[in-house]
Design a protein around this motif. Sequence first.
Motif, PDB file in Angstrom:
ATOM      1  N   TRP A  97      96.766  74.065 -20.740  1.00  0.00           N
ATOM      2  CA  TRP A  97      97.822  73.185 -20.248  1.00  0.00           C
ATOM      3  C   TRP A  97      99.168  73.365 -20.947  1.00  0.00           C
ATOM      4  O   TRP A  97     100.116  72.635 -20.656  1.00  0.00           O
ATOM      5  N   SER A  98      99.271  74.324 -21.845  1.00  0.00           N
ATOM      6  CA  SER A  98     100.512  74.461 -22.610  1.00  0.00           C
ATOM      7  C   SER A  98     101.707  74.855 -21.737  1.00  0.00           C
ATOM      8  O   SER A  98     102.819  74.333 -21.932  1.00  0.00           O
ATOM      9  N   PHE A  99     101.512  75.763 -20.780  1.00  0.00           N
ATOM     10  CA  PHE A  99     102.647  76.205 -19.965  1.00  0.00           C
ATOM     11  C   PHE A  99     103.200  75.062 -19.127  1.00  0.00           C
ATOM     12  O   PHE A  99     104.426  74.853 -19.048  1.00  0.00           O
ATOM     13  N   GLN A 100     102.314  74.288 -18.506  1.00  0.00           N
ATOM     14  CA  GLN A 100     102.758  73.154 -17.694  1.00  0.00           C
ATOM     15  C   GLN A 100     103.487  72.124 -18.554  1.00  0.00           C
ATOM     16  O   GLN A 100     104.533  71.587 -18.164  1.00  0.00           O
ATOM     17  N   LEU A 101     102.926  71.857 -19.724  1.00  0.00           N
ATOM     18  CA  LEU A 101     103.541  70.890 -20.634  1.00  0.00           C
ATOM     19  C   LEU A 101     104.937  71.346 -21.057  1.00  0.00           C
ATOM     20  O   LEU A 101     105.901  70.566 -20.978  1.00  0.00           O
ATOM     21  N   GLU A 102     105.050  72.596 -21.493  1.00  0.00           N
ATOM     22  CA  GLU A 102     106.326  73.083 -22.005  1.00  0.00           C
ATOM     23  C   GLU A 102     107.380  73.170 -20.901  1.00  0.00           C
ATOM     24  O   GLU A 102     108.562  72.882 -21.139  1.00  0.00           O
ATOM     25  N   MET A 103     106.982  73.544 -19.693  1.00  0.00           N
ATOM     26  CA  MET A 103     107.938  73.624 -18.593  1.00  0.00           C
ATOM     27  C   MET A 103     108.454  72.238 -18.210  1.00  0.00           C
ATOM     28  O   MET A 103     109.643  72.069 -17.899  1.00  0.00           O
ATOM     29  N   PHE A 104     107.584  71.239 -18.236  1.00  0.00           N
ATOM     30  CA  PHE A 104     108.031  69.875 -17.938  1.00  0.00           C
ATOM     31  C   PHE A 104     109.074  69.437 -18.964  1.00  0.00           C
ATOM     32  O   PHE A 104     110.128  68.909 -18.605  1.00  0.00           O
ATOM     33  N   PHE A 105     108.773  69.650 -20.248  1.00  0.00           N
ATOM     34  CA  PHE A 105     109.708  69.253 -21.286  1.00  0.00           C
ATOM     35  C   PHE A 105     111.036  69.995 -21.154  1.00  0.00           C
ATOM     36  O   PHE A 105     112.116  69.404 -21.272  1.00  0.00           O
ATOM     37  N   LEU A 106     110.967  71.290 -20.906  1.00  0.00           N
ATOM     38  CA  LEU A 106     112.183  72.084 -20.812  1.00  0.00           C
ATOM     39  C   LEU A 106     113.071  71.602 -19.663  1.00  0.00           C
ATOM     40  O   LEU A 106     114.277  71.390 -19.844  1.00  0.00           O
TER      41      LEU A 106
END
Length: 207
Positions: free
Chosen positions: A53-62
């Motif tokens: 889930w790291s990519f989804q998490l980081e893209m949301f934050f970005l």
Amino acid sequence: MKQAPFIAVEGPIGAGKTTLSSLLAEELNLPIIKEIVEENPFIDRFYQNMDDWSFQLEMFFLCNRYKQLEDTIGQYIAKGKPVISDYHIYKNLIFSERTLKGINRDKYRQIYHILTDDLPRPDIIIYIKADLDTLLSRIAKRSRSFEEGIDKGYLQQLIEDYDVAMASLAVQEPSTVIVTIDGNTIDFVENRLQFEEISAKVKELIQ
């Protein structure tokens, strides 16, 4: 420095970024920009399985932080008004370099630079530096369910990553003033005098 239109408070998870930025905003009568954390729909799943889930998490934050900075901070800076934020957009690289791998990390870096390279950068960074025990204690006090059982190794690595990142920012953005606070010995919540010393330093920089 006569005026600092943009102040950012930074540090690893649990350092007290939002608390300090809120206190300074009230003391200095500044508008405050707070990052969205708990509203991230991927955060619970990320802490359960970082790899998936790291990519989804980081893209949301970005995307969320980009929109905040573009819409809100830009409005204040364009009018020459100071503003304080409880994050620096650079934190996206600090976290993503640790959580993402391979093609996903490469894609993320490209998107990050496309979105952020022309965003305003802080004139002052207040960096709250703290060790693992201090961070764990503060994380426990705020009782966020998704942070329960946070991996100590992950948190320790973030501490080290932040030190490297601040050193890197000092080179990349030489006009930015970095004020480092020892979060292990300075309690800006319980000790009013210590908070006033921080506030006085910021006032000195923006006058």
